[in-house]
Design a protein around this motif. Structure first.
Motif, PDB file in Angstrom:
ATOM      1  N   PRO A 153       0.801  -1.231   0.000  1.00 63.19           N
ATOM      2  CA  PRO A 153       0.000   0.000   0.000  1.00 63.19           C
ATOM      3  C   PRO A 153       0.830   1.275   0.000  1.00 63.19           C
ATOM      4  O   PRO A 153       0.464   2.251  -0.661  1.00 63.19           O
ATOM      5  CB  PRO A 153      -0.842  -0.137   1.270  1.00 63.19           C
ATOM      6  CG  PRO A 153      -1.022  -1.616   1.437  1.00 63.19           C
ATOM      7  CD  PRO A 153       0.288  -2.213   0.994  1.00 63.19           C
ATOM      8  N   SER A 154       1.940   1.296   0.717  1.00 62.56           N
ATOM      9  CA  SER A 154       2.781   2.499   0.724  1.00 62.56           C
ATOM     10  C   SER A 154       3.354   2.797  -0.651  1.00 62.56           C
ATOM     11  O   SER A 154       3.712   3.937  -0.939  1.00 62.56           O
ATOM     12  CB  SER A 154       3.934   2.344   1.722  1.00 62.56           C
ATOM     13  OG  SER A 154       3.464   2.417   3.043  1.00 62.56           O
ATOM     14  N   SER A 155       3.431   1.773  -1.503  1.00 60.78           N
ATOM     15  CA  SER A 155       3.975   1.962  -2.848  1.00 60.78           C
ATOM     16  C   SER A 155       2.898   2.338  -3.847  1.00 60.78           C
ATOM     17  O   SER A 155       3.049   3.293  -4.609  1.00 60.78           O
ATOM     18  CB  SER A 155       4.693   0.688  -3.314  1.00 60.78           C
ATOM     19  OG  SER A 155       5.785   0.374  -2.474  1.00 60.78           O
ATOM     20  N   HIS A 156       1.786   1.590  -3.874  1.00 61.47           N
ATOM     21  CA  HIS A 156       0.746   1.933  -4.855  1.00 61.47           C
ATOM     22  C   HIS A 156      -0.107   3.114  -4.415  1.00 61.47           C
ATOM     23  O   HIS A 156      -0.791   3.727  -5.232  1.00 61.47           O
ATOM     24  CB  HIS A 156      -0.127   0.724  -5.203  1.00 61.47           C
ATOM     25  CG  HIS A 156      -0.863   0.093  -4.058  1.00 61.47           C
ATOM     26  ND1 HIS A 156      -1.764   0.764  -3.262  1.00 61.47           N
ATOM     27  CD2 HIS A 156      -0.847  -1.186  -3.593  1.00 61.47           C
ATOM     28  CE1 HIS A 156      -2.277  -0.058  -2.366  1.00 61.47           C
ATOM     29  NE2 HIS A 156      -1.727  -1.248  -2.531  1.00 61.47           N
ATOM     30  N   GLY A 157      -0.069   3.468  -3.139  1.00 59.48           N
ATOM     31  CA  GLY A 157      -0.713   4.691  -2.671  1.00 59.48           C
ATOM     32  C   GLY A 157      -2.197   4.596  -2.409  1.00 59.48           C
ATOM     33  O   GLY A 157      -2.814   5.583  -2.000  1.00 59.48           O
ATOM     34  N   VAL A 158      -2.809   3.441  -2.618  1.00 59.37           N
ATOM     35  CA  VAL A 158      -4.248   3.298  -2.381  1.00 59.37           C
ATOM     36  C   VAL A 158      -4.440   2.885  -0.930  1.00 59.37           C
ATOM     37  O   VAL A 158      -4.452   1.695  -0.598  1.00 59.37           O
ATOM     38  CB  VAL A 158      -4.860   2.268  -3.346  1.00 59.37           C
ATOM     39  CG1 VAL A 158      -6.357   2.134  -3.108  1.00 59.37           C
ATOM     40  CG2 VAL A 158      -4.591   2.676  -4.788  1.00 59.37           C
ATOM     41  N   GLU A 159      -4.589   3.873  -0.058  1.00 59.22           N
ATOM     42  CA  GLU A 159      -4.626   3.600   1.379  1.00 59.22           C
ATOM     43  C   GLU A 159      -5.875   4.126   2.072  1.00 59.22           C
ATOM     44  O   GLU A 159      -6.148   3.747   3.214  1.00 59.22           O
ATOM     45  CB  GLU A 159      -3.392   4.218   2.047  1.00 59.22           C
ATOM     46  CG  GLU A 159      -2.075   3.653   1.547  1.00 59.22           C
ATOM     47  CD  GLU A 159      -0.888   4.227   2.278  1.00 59.22           C
ATOM     48  OE1 GLU A 159      -0.430   3.594   3.240  1.00 59.22           O
ATOM     49  OE2 GLU A 159      -0.428   5.329   1.898  1.00 59.22           O
ATOM     50  N   THR A 160      -6.639   4.991   1.435  1.00 57.49           N
ATOM     51  CA  THR A 160      -7.825   5.562   2.074  1.00 57.49           C
ATOM     52  C   THR A 160      -9.055   5.261   1.233  1.00 57.49           C
ATOM     53  O   THR A 160      -8.963   4.753   0.115  1.00 57.49           O
ATOM     54  CB  THR A 160      -7.690   7.085   2.239  1.00 57.49           C
ATOM     55  OG1 THR A 160      -7.774   7.716   0.948  1.00 57.49           O
ATOM     56  CG2 THR A 160      -6.357   7.438   2.877  1.00 57.49           C
ATOM     57  N   LYS A 161     -10.214   5.618   1.763  1.00 54.03           N
ATOM     58  CA  LYS A 161     -11.466   5.321   1.077  1.00 54.03           C
ATOM     59  C   LYS A 161     -11.669   6.142  -0.189  1.00 54.03           C
ATOM     60  O   LYS A 161     -12.571   5.847  -0.986  1.00 54.03           O
ATOM     61  CB  LYS A 161     -12.639   5.556   2.025  1.00 54.03           C
ATOM     62  CG  LYS A 161     -12.760   6.986   2.532  1.00 54.03           C
ATOM     63  CD  LYS A 161     -13.917   7.145   3.490  1.00 54.03           C
ATOM     64  CE  LYS A 161     -14.026   8.560   4.034  1.00 54.03           C
ATOM     65  NZ  LYS A 161     -12.888   8.938   4.878  1.00 54.03           N
ATOM     66  N   VAL A 162     -10.869   7.183  -0.399  1.00 51.61           N
ATOM     67  CA  VAL A 162     -11.018   7.996  -1.608  1.00 51.61           C
ATOM     68  C   VAL A 162      -9.823   7.855  -2.552  1.00 51.61           C
ATOM     69  O   VAL A 162      -9.793   8.487  -3.600  1.00 51.61           O
ATOM     70  CB  VAL A 162     -11.221   9.490  -1.252  1.00 51.61           C
ATOM     71  CG1 VAL A 162     -12.504   9.686  -0.482  1.00 51.61           C
ATOM     72  CG2 VAL A 162     -10.027  10.037  -0.472  1.00 51.61           C
ATOM     73  N   SER A 163      -8.834   7.020  -2.203  1.00 51.28           N
ATOM     74  CA  SER A 163      -7.663   6.862  -3.063  1.00 51.28           C
ATOM     75  C   SER A 163      -8.017   6.051  -4.300  1.00 51.28           C
ATOM     76  O   SER A 163      -8.708   5.040  -4.207  1.00 51.28           O
ATOM     77  CB  SER A 163      -6.530   6.158  -2.308  1.00 51.28           C
ATOM     78  OG  SER A 163      -6.165   6.880  -1.155  1.00 51.28           O
ATOM     79  N   SER A 164      -7.494   6.480  -5.445  1.00 56.50           N
ATOM     80  CA  SER A 164      -7.748   5.791  -6.700  1.00 56.50           C
ATOM     81  C   SER A 164      -6.424   5.373  -7.324  1.00 56.50           C
ATOM     82  O   SER A 164      -5.461   6.145  -7.332  1.00 56.50           O
ATOM     83  CB  SER A 164      -8.520   6.694  -7.663  1.00 56.50           C
ATOM     84  OG  SER A 164      -8.702   6.073  -8.913  1.00 56.50           O
ATOM     85  N   LEU A 165      -6.367   4.166  -7.850  1.00 57.16           N
ATOM     86  CA  LEU A 165      -5.152   3.645  -8.473  1.00 57.16           C
ATOM     87  C   LEU A 165      -4.923   4.337  -9.815  1.00 57.16           C
ATOM     88  O   LEU A 165      -5.834   4.442 -10.637  1.00 57.16           O
ATOM     89  CB  LEU A 165      -5.280   2.142  -8.681  1.00 57.16           C
ATOM     90  CG  LEU A 165      -4.040   1.396  -9.188  1.00 57.16           C
ATOM     91  CD1 LEU A 165      -2.949   1.438  -8.128  1.00 57.16           C
ATOM     92  CD2 LEU A 165      -4.403  -0.042  -9.521  1.00 57.16           C
ATOM     93  N   THR A 166      -3.718   4.819 -10.024  1.00 59.58           N
ATOM     94  CA  THR A 166      -3.379   5.461 -11.294  1.00 59.58           C
ATOM     95  C   THR A 166      -2.726   4.434 -12.216  1.00 59.58           C
ATOM     96  O   THR A 166      -2.552   3.279 -11.859  1.00 59.58           O
ATOM     97  CB  THR A 166      -2.418   6.639 -11.080  1.00 59.58           C
ATOM     98  OG1 THR A 166      -1.174   6.142 -10.544  1.00 59.58           O
ATOM     99  CG2 THR A 166      -3.009   7.644 -10.111  1.00 59.58           C
ATOM    100  N   GLY A 167      -2.369   4.876 -13.410  1.00 58.18           N
ATOM    101  CA  GLY A 167      -1.807   3.965 -14.400  1.00 58.18           C
ATOM    102  C   GLY A 167      -0.307   3.787 -14.314  1.00 58.18           C
ATOM    103  O   GLY A 167       0.297   3.277 -15.259  1.00 58.18           O
ATOM    104  N   ARG A 168       0.304   4.184 -13.198  1.00 54.64           N
ATOM    105  CA  ARG A 168       1.761   4.092 -13.118  1.00 54.64           C
ATOM    106  C   ARG A 168       2.248   2.648 -13.138  1.00 54.64           C
ATOM    107  O   ARG A 168       3.251   2.327 -13.772  1.00 54.64           O
ATOM    108  CB  ARG A 168       2.248   4.792 -11.847  1.00 54.64           C
ATOM    109  CG  ARG A 168       3.770   4.741 -11.711  1.00 54.64           C
ATOM    110  CD  ARG A 168       4.246   5.311 -10.398  1.00 54.64           C
ATOM    111  NE  ARG A 168       5.696   5.217 -10.298  1.00 54.64           N
ATOM    112  CZ  ARG A 168       6.378   5.342  -9.179  1.00 54.64           C
ATOM    113  NH1 ARG A 168       5.738   5.576  -8.057  1.00 54.64           N
ATOM    114  NH2 ARG A 168       7.682   5.247  -9.169  1.00 54.64           N
TER     115      ARG A 168
END
Length: 615
Positions: free
Chosen positions: A219-234
């Motif tokens: 999670p610390s790497s992909h950044g999707v950690e909260t209820k509003v986080s969205s996965l980007t295309g990185r």
């Protein structure tokens, strides 16, 4: 009115054709009649409005046959630009873009109106509308003939099927020793598969765990950690890797974290999910959602119109959830449609998740409240806790088991269908869970509050055609699943993946090197987070809260329930593990990708609140 119906049908047909040609359309035959009706009604109202306006003395210069196509041209041009090129544009830039698009379209439409005179008449409109209806009904007959859109598929590899059972505790599954017979069909598959006794999620709630599964990142790497986080295309996702190799890819999800809204649909050609209805993806509805409040004549806030439509037209929340039978039906229809082409399918069922329903098997049907429990924040350790009566605890567990039993029965029907189709002979099947569930073992309910074993230890068994059933006590993390599946399929593993393939273990390769440690983390709010590291049965957890920092150390061999911390007895070992944990955190955050925060519309907020993700 004729002008509105004519040009509305034209715009609709153009969108349908372009989406089908794009190779990754969400359209299904059943949707096309409704789409045509939506466009025809909207543009007919536009046509009627300008027909009435043209009867007024001071507006007689307006010709509906010119103004309506002008608006259609301006609408299409503006919608495409804000969708693909200027999605982040805000006033005054958005207003200038709107003026330029319609300013260029209106003279063109007026000139077109003068050139075509009284065209279209009723007969012209009837012809175009008939073409639209022919497309709508013809699509039903073509649905069983035309293959799913996309590049030519492959047929000489093994299929891949992931079954994700939301909130399923490992110790409530029969093959892991649960005395109640609530999972007979899962147990049947597990006995012909490789069972992993020490599999772990990367977090204790759905959103970050699924993002880890798809990206092989913490999670610390992909950044999707909260209820509003969205996965980007990185990061290249697991589905994108399979799609690139010609697999048909489909996602069937009942999770409240809707794949499209949260970026979890990347690489999936076919999607069946809850939350965001398909009509929001249409050009006309997406247009109003993106432009409202940013352009003249549309002063409302971004989603007011769509929200109003949903409140009036959509079913109640509980009826709107996708049940396991509906997901199974969607999967079966999709497999029938793609024929013999290889597929990668992800099915995410929800029923064990709260609110527990109860099926009358172990507990009577009906709601159950959670008035007992912890207070003092959403992250362990809690300030206070209310004692729970034994009968109340038993009732919750009974209802939870009832929901597991119901899901297992439906999964059994799906497995029998797959057997009849011969799919198990050519399909890698993975069954797992995103996280577990707490029943007051550490003074709380549900999940997403800590990183104890009842929440992060997950069931995992893998069926590989031709492989002998076995049992493994090697550590496996959620981030190891993606590289393993690609390895088994003979597909190159992206260099960015953090996980380790355990495919050699499944093949019986003695050179397999098992994972030496397990890392998981949890972020509840700014300043409220937790991380854990498990090495050789010893587990260190650090909790960060605004008021304090807490570090705990457990020996799972001596204390599997994590009831007595060893931090005071073995501070040297605790400090060594803690330093290793912090090094792991720092390494994960070095490659952190950017994330987008999604806007939670009222309907999605209700779903998340009903499932306990919002207070």
């Amino acid at each position: 009115m004729f002008a509105g119906i004519f040009w509305g049908t034209i715009v609709c047909l153009v969108e349908v054709v372009l989406r089908l040609l794009a190779g990754r359309s969400f359209l299904t035959p059943a949707m096309i009649p409704g789409i045509i009706l939506l466009y025809v009604v909207y543009w007919a109202l536009v046509g009627v409005t300008f027909t009435i306006a043209s009867r007024l003395a001071f507006l007689r210069a307006l010709r509906p046959n010119g103004i309506v196509p002008a608006l259609a041209i301006g609408f299409t041009l503006h919608a495409v630009l804000i969708r693909h090129l200027f999605s982040e544009l805000v006033p005054p830039g958005s207003t200038i873009l709107w003026v330029l698009c319609y300013g260029a379209a209106i003279p063109l439409g007026i000139a077109l109106g003068r050139g075509i005179g009284d065209f279209p008449r009723g007969r012209h409109t009837l012809v175009v509308l008939s073409c639209g209806l022919a497309l709508a009904f013809g699509s039903y007959f073509m649905a069983g003939i035309v293959k799913a859109p996309g590049r030519p598929g492959v047929t000489d590899r093994q299929n891949v099927f992931i079954l994700m059972i939301d909130t399923l505790r490992k110790d409530h599954v029969g093959v892991y020793g649960y005395p109640r017979n609530v999972t007979p069909h899962l147990d049947r598959l597990a006995r012909d598969a490789r069972i992993f006794d020490r599999a772990y999620s990367t977090s204790s709630w759905t959103h970050p765990a699924i993002a880890s599964l798809f990206t092989s990142q913490y999670p610390s790497s992909h950044g999707v950690e909260t209820k509003v986080s969205s996965l980007t295309g990185r990061f290249e996702t697991l589905a994108e890797s399979f799609e690139r190799e010609g697999y048909r890819t489909g996602i069937f999800s009942a999770s409240a974290f809707v794949p499209e809204i949260y970026g979890l649909d990347q690489g999936f050609q076919h999607e069946v999910s809850m939350g965001k209805p398909a009509y929001e993806k249409l050009l006309i509805t997406e247009y109003f959602g993106r432009t409202a409040g940013k352009i003249p004549l549309l002063p409302w806030r971004g989603r007011d119109l769509i929200t109003l439509f949903e409140e009036k037209c959509r079913p109640a929340l509980l009826k709107d959830w996708l049940t396991t039978p509906r997901l199974g039906d969607g999967f079966r229809r999709w497999v029938d449609r793609i024929g013999d082409e290889n597929f990668f399918a992800y099915v995410h069922v929800r029923e064990p998740h709260a609110p527990y329903v109860g099926r009358g098997n172990y507990a009577p049907p009906g709601p159950v409240d959670f008035t007992y429990g912890a207070s003092g924040g959403t992250l362990y350790p809690f300030d206070t806790a209310t004692p729970v009566p034994g009968d109340s605890l038993r009732l919750r567990i009974d209802k939870y088991d009832d929901d597991i039993w119901a899901v297992d029965r439906t999964i059994g029907d799906l497995f029998y269908w797959m057997e009849e189709r011969g799919l198990f002979e050519n399909t890698i099947v993975i069954v797992t869970a995103d996280h577990g569930e707490e029943f007051y073992e550490h003074r709380s309910w549900k999940h997403g509050t800590s990183l104890f074993e009842e929440l992060v230890a997950i069931p995992l068994f893998v069926h590989v055609p031709g492989a002998a059933p076995a049992r493994s006590r090697d550590y496996v993390s959620m981030i190891d699943i993606a590289p393993t599946l690609l390895d088994l399929a003979g597909i190159a593993i992206p260099e960015a993946y953090r996980g380790h393939s355990f495919a050699p273990l499944l093949r019986g390769d003695p050179r397999f090197e098992p994972r030496s440690e397990i890392f998981a983390e949890l972020a509840r709010a700014p300043g409220a987070e937790a991380q854990m590291l498990l090495v050789d049965g010893e587990k260190v957890i650090q909790y960060w809260k605004p008021s304090r920092e807490v570090v705990e150390l457990y020996d799972l061999g001596e204390d599997p329930g994590e009831q007595s911390t060893m931090i005071a007895r073995d501070s040297i070992r605790a400090n060594a593990l803690l330093q290793k944990l912090r090094d792991t955190i720092e390494e994960a955050r070095l490659i952190r990708g950017s994330t987008d925060d999604v806007e939670l519309d009222p309907n999605l907020e209700k779903q998340l609140r009903a499932m306990g993700y919002l207070e």
